[in-house]
Design an enzyme around this catalytic site. Sequence first.
Site, PDB file in Angstrom:
ATOM      1  CG  ASP A  13      -1.748   0.166   8.177  1.00 28.98           C
ATOM      2  OD1 ASP A  13      -2.587   1.038   7.894  1.00 28.98           O
ATOM      3  OD2 ASP A  13      -1.644  -0.911   7.556  1.00 28.98           O
TER       4      ASP A  13
ATOM      5  CG  ASP B 239       4.304  -7.663   8.007  1.00 28.97           C
ATOM      6  OD1 ASP B 239       5.057  -7.793   8.981  1.00 28.97           O
ATOM      7  OD2 ASP B 239       3.766  -8.634   7.424  1.00 28.97           O
TER       8      ASP B 239
ATOM      9  N   GLY C  66       0.822  -1.203   0.000  1.00 28.55           N
ATOM     10  CA  GLY C  66       0.000   0.000   0.000  1.00 28.55           C
ATOM     11  C   GLY C  66       0.856   1.253   0.000  1.00 28.55           C
TER      12      GLY C  66
ATOM     13  NE  ARG D 239      -1.650  -5.206   8.139  1.00 27.95           N
ATOM     14  CZ  ARG D 239      -0.458  -5.646   7.763  1.00 27.95           C
ATOM     15  NH1 ARG D 239      -0.321  -6.216   6.581  1.00 27.95           N
ATOM     16  NH2 ARG D 239       0.589  -5.502   8.527  1.00 27.95           N
TER      17      ARG D 239
ATOM     18  NE  ARG E  85      -2.076  -4.633  -1.037  1.00 31.81           N
ATOM     19  CZ  ARG E  85      -1.578  -4.023   0.021  1.00 31.81           C
ATOM     20  NH1 ARG E  85      -0.461  -4.481   0.568  1.00 31.81           N
ATOM     21  NH2 ARG E  85      -2.170  -2.970   0.557  1.00 31.81           N
TER      22      ARG E  85
ATOM     23  CB  THR F 240       2.837   1.161   6.303  1.00 31.41           C
ATOM     24  OG1 THR F 240       1.478   0.859   6.644  1.00 31.41           O
ATOM     25  CG2 THR F 240       3.696   0.979   7.541  1.00 31.41           C
TER      26      THR F 240
ATOM     27  CG  ASP G  64       1.459  -2.168  10.608  1.00 25.24           C
ATOM     28  OD1 ASP G  64       2.287  -1.541   9.917  1.00 25.24           O
ATOM     29  OD2 ASP G  64       0.671  -3.005  10.120  1.00 25.24           O
TER      30      ASP G  64
END
Length: 319
Positions: free
Chosen positions: A127, A103, A11, A171, A72, A125, A129
């Site tokens: 996120d 990730d 992403g 996510r 992706r 990202t 994360d």
Amino acid sequence: MKKIGVLTSGGDSPGMNPAIRAVVRKAIFHNVEVYGIYGGYSGLISGKIKKLELGSVGDIIHRGGTMLQSARCPEFKEKEVQLKGIEQLKAHGIEGLVVIGGDGSYRGAKALTELGFPCVGVPGTIDNDIPGTEQTIGFDTALNTVIDAIDKIRDTATSHERTFVIEVMGRDAGDIALWAGLAGGAETILIPEENYDMNEVADRLRSGQERGKKHSIIVVAEGVCSGYEVARKLQEETKMDTRVSVLGHMQRGGSPTAADRVLASRLGARAVEILIEGKGGRAVGIEKNKLVDYDIIEILDKKHTFDLDLYNLSKELSI
């Protein structure tokens, strides 16, 4: 190293372009050639590789998305596909690779590292994360996008005396919801790291209503459940007029904030330094405003942790 490559994968996030710019210009400053891989790991496999010059990254520092495009590539999990990617890199004389992404991108870099090709991961990202860094590239911009949306939705929630459920990305991580909910004054924040009781959420809404509160904002991370599901349960429980806004991919777009531009520039430049030093299999990050780097294999074995104190503060301030 005299030739390195750079790609963005997974992403997209605001700040990837400043990171690409930093990689290219830092490398050229040290007389290292840089090759851009277009379309992530998919582009690597198919050989979409082009030499980048100083002018190639001009006028991109303020642009969202990624000039190298992204995709992706599930097939990159296969060893034979990874080896094909390494063949493409070696065919262009590329000796090391900077991978900007989340990730899944890190897992691709880890695989190449284990096959003997040096890679450095840069955390890109929204996120937030990725272990090994307190903040990822794109998180700050996405956060400000969400806060702006909350502020606007609050205006209409006030006008119509409604409860709004706002679903945000992240996510399996609740950082966007937590930080934006706290900054936006949300009455309730639902994140995947903490269990929630819908009866308790409903009680909080009723309590606010009883003291004259005319509207409420509930922020829910997509990793918890659908915003529509939360709204349905709340409306059944409280009979309050409830609406839903799913912010979706708008959170990934927009011009990166100054914080993201600076972070991306620092991390991208550090990734190049690591490759020039002859090292690979590392992941760069920032901790207490200092640049750090860790073994990329160790990073992927760790779990992202969220700020429990911040979560508890959000509950205390939203009474």
